[in-house]
Motif scaffolding. Structure first.
Motif, PDB file in Angstrom:
ATOM      1  N   VAL A   7     -10.807  -0.854   2.026  1.00  0.00           N
ATOM      2  CA  VAL A   7      -9.647  -1.724   1.812  1.00  0.00           C
ATOM      3  C   VAL A   7      -9.622  -2.244   0.380  1.00  0.00           C
ATOM      4  CG1 VAL A   7      -8.567  -3.913   2.482  1.00  0.00           C
ATOM      5  CG2 VAL A   7      -9.497  -2.392   4.232  1.00  0.00           C
ATOM      6  N   GLY A   8     -10.800  -2.655  -0.128  1.00  0.00           N
ATOM      7  CA  GLY A   8     -10.872  -3.159  -1.497  1.00  0.00           C
ATOM      8  C   GLY A   8     -10.504  -2.105  -2.526  1.00  0.00           C
ATOM      9  N   ALA A   9     -10.950  -0.855  -2.294  1.00  0.00           N
ATOM     10  CA  ALA A   9     -10.636   0.230  -3.228  1.00  0.00           C
ATOM     11  C   ALA A   9      -9.132   0.492  -3.275  1.00  0.00           C
ATOM     12  CB  ALA A   9     -11.380   1.490  -2.826  1.00  0.00           C
ATOM     13  N   VAL A  10      -8.487   0.479  -2.113  1.00  0.00           N
ATOM     14  CA  VAL A  10      -7.033   0.682  -2.066  1.00  0.00           C
ATOM     15  C   VAL A  10      -6.307  -0.445  -2.776  1.00  0.00           C
ATOM     16  CG1 VAL A  10      -5.020   0.784  -0.532  1.00  0.00           C
ATOM     17  CG2 VAL A  10      -7.098   2.055   0.047  1.00  0.00           C
ATOM     18  N   ALA A  11      -6.765  -1.685  -2.529  1.00  0.00           N
ATOM     19  CA  ALA A  11      -6.128  -2.841  -3.161  1.00  0.00           C
ATOM     20  C   ALA A  11      -6.244  -2.777  -4.679  1.00  0.00           C
ATOM     21  CB  ALA A  11      -6.757  -4.141  -2.635  1.00  0.00           C
ATOM     22  N   ILE A  12      -7.410  -2.353  -5.181  1.00  0.00           N
ATOM     23  CA  ILE A  12      -7.619  -2.270  -6.629  1.00  0.00           C
ATOM     24  C   ILE A  12      -6.724  -1.200  -7.255  1.00  0.00           C
ATOM     25  CG2 ILE A  12      -9.303  -1.516  -8.357  1.00  0.00           C
ATOM     26  CD1 ILE A  12     -11.416  -3.023  -6.743  1.00  0.00           C
ATOM     27  N   ASN A  13      -6.596  -0.073  -6.549  1.00  0.00           N
ATOM     28  CA  ASN A  13      -5.746   1.009  -7.079  1.00  0.00           C
ATOM     29  C   ASN A  13      -4.274   0.619  -7.105  1.00  0.00           C
ATOM     30  OD1 ASN A  13      -7.830   2.823  -7.572  1.00  0.00           O
ATOM     31  ND2 ASN A  13      -7.795   3.627  -5.489  1.00  0.00           N
ATOM     32  N   GLU A  14      -3.869  -0.177  -6.128  1.00  0.00           N
ATOM     33  CA  GLU A  14      -2.458  -0.544  -6.033  1.00  0.00           C
ATOM     34  C   GLU A  14      -2.114  -1.787  -6.853  1.00  0.00           C
ATOM     35  OE1 GLU A  14       0.000   1.082  -4.506  1.00  0.00           O
ATOM     36  OE2 GLU A  14      -1.387   2.698  -3.961  1.00  0.00           O
ATOM     37  N   PHE A  15      -3.061  -2.711  -6.945  1.00  0.00           N
ATOM     38  CA  PHE A  15      -2.779  -3.994  -7.601  1.00  0.00           C
ATOM     39  C   PHE A  15      -3.919  -4.314  -8.574  1.00  0.00           C
ATOM     40  CE2 PHE A  15      -1.487  -4.159  -3.101  1.00  0.00           C
ATOM     41  CZ  PHE A  15      -0.108  -4.150  -3.254  1.00  0.00           C
ATOM     42  N   SER A  16      -3.738  -3.982  -9.831  1.00  0.00           N
ATOM     43  CA  SER A  16      -4.789  -4.226 -10.821  1.00  0.00           C
ATOM     44  C   SER A  16      -5.030  -5.717 -11.033  1.00  0.00           C
ATOM     45  CB  SER A  16      -4.409  -3.576 -12.153  1.00  0.00           C
ATOM     46  OG  SER A  16      -3.202  -4.124 -12.652  1.00  0.00           O
ATOM     47  N   TRP A  17      -4.010  -6.531 -10.730  1.00  0.00           N
ATOM     48  CA  TRP A  17      -4.155  -7.972 -10.936  1.00  0.00           C
ATOM     49  C   TRP A  17      -5.148  -8.607  -9.958  1.00  0.00           C
ATOM     50  CZ3 TRP A  17      -2.981 -10.143  -6.336  1.00  0.00           C
ATOM     51  CH2 TRP A  17      -2.050  -9.492  -5.519  1.00  0.00           C
TER      52      TRP A  17
END
Length: 345
Positions: free
Chosen positions: A121-131
């Motif tokens: 989940v964290g990896a997906v969030a980082i790829n989608e939302f750099s902020w």
């Protein structure tokens, strides 16, 4: 870093083999794990992690190997916090010492599965939302300040979490242990034992610690493969560290400060990275900011250095305090003997 599917499968298979070997050798005959035995297993798992890191260096380069080692050391050091809670849980459930290794093994496997989901989940969030690096960074700095003030919480009383309470409420539970069994049949009806509940407690308690450790390792590497393997090796060696350190944990009096410094350092590193990759329109018009980035080599030096200084200073203070206490006791005993001799005279 593009990791082929077969590498993922081979890595997962290797980790399962290590767990199976541990389970067969140690739990084939339940016994109380000795310090020497735990020390050998800790050395074995550390050697496995080092070998894996060398493999990363050979096939992917020194940068990724450095990221793995920095993540592994950070996760392993942060996991000491888990050990305090594990001790409290074991005491609260009155787990027999001969079965504690099995409890830790199953609980940590559960934690590894849940951490894997968390990492995905964290990896997906980082790829989608750099902020999201801004949020991770601020959260780690906040956690660091809180940890420096409150310590590791080893003196806190254990209170069952929601998952453990739900299991106790829904499932029929025996009022005593039945050896190392998690499920037993009594009068034709299946019951779970306190062993089952304590495994849930260990696994879910570890997941709570992932709330700060997962953002911390994402501050050192954004490669899901390295994040997962660093967590896996840290968790697999954790239960042996539990038996090895024992009372030594309470001698590391400055450990909370050391961990707080590491978390704060990684938090600042994350914020700098977020600024370097900035895409928020209300910050510099959505353009990246010209800020320096912290190299993985420098990160590794800071992490190892802080842990080394923290450990040395903690043990020095503990030894000094022990000598002072021993001197105080001798002085009191001398005064007592002198008083007795004076009365007799």
């Amino acid at each position: 870093m593009l990791v082929p599917l077969w590498v993922w499968l081979a890595t997962l298979g290797g980790l399962l083999v290590l767990l199976a070997i541990d389970l067969v050798i140690v739990d084939r005959k339940p016994h109380e794990v000795t310090v020497g035995e735990a020390g050998r297993w800790v050395a074995f798992y550390v050697a496995c992690a080092v070998a894996f890191g060398v493999g990363v260096w050979l096939f992917a380069g020194g940068t990724y190997a450095g990221e793995f080692f920095a993540g592994y050391i950070t996760e392993y050091s942060l996991s000491v916090d888990n050990l305090f809670i594990f001790m409290v849980i074991m005491s609260a459930f009155a787990v027999p010492k001969v079965h504690q290794h099995k409890v830790l093994l199953v609980g940590i496997v559960l934690a590894l599965v849940m951490r894997g989901i968390f990492i995905a989940v964290g990896a997906v969030a980082i790829n989608e939302f750099s902020w999201i690096f801004y949020l991770f960074g601020v959260f780690l700095v906040y956690t660091a300040v809180k940890l420096s003030k409150e310590g590791l919480g080893e003196d806190e009383d254990y209170e069952e979490n929601a998952m453990t309470k739900l299991a106790r409420r829904v499932l029929p539970v025996t009022d005593r242990y039945h050896g190392g069994s998690s499920v037993v049949r009594i009068d034709g009806k299946r019951f779970v034992t306190p062993m089952f509940l304590v495994m849930i407690a260990i696994g879910t308690a570890d997941l709570l610690f992932a709330v700060d450790s997962i953002p911390a390792i994402f501050g050192l590497t954004q490669e899901p493969f390295l994040v997962f393997t660093a967590n896996a090796f840290a968790l697999m060696g954790l239960r042996q560290l539990y038996f090895l350190l024992g009372g030594l944990l309470r001698k590391l009096v400055f450990l909370p400060i050391g961990l707080a410094v590491i978390l704060a350092f990684i938090g600042v590193k994350l914020v700098l990275h977020a600024m370097h990759e900035n895409s928020l329109s209300f910050i510099n018009g959505g353009q990246p900011l010209p800020v320096p980035e912290v190299s993985i080599a420098f990160s590794l030096i800071v992490i190892v250095g802080v842990l080394a200084i923290t450990t040395v200073v903690s043990l020095w203070k503990t030894r000094r305090d022990g000598l002072k206490e021993a001197e105080r006791v001798r002085a009191a005993q001398t005064a007592e003997r002198a008083a007795v001799e004076s009365q007799q005279g």
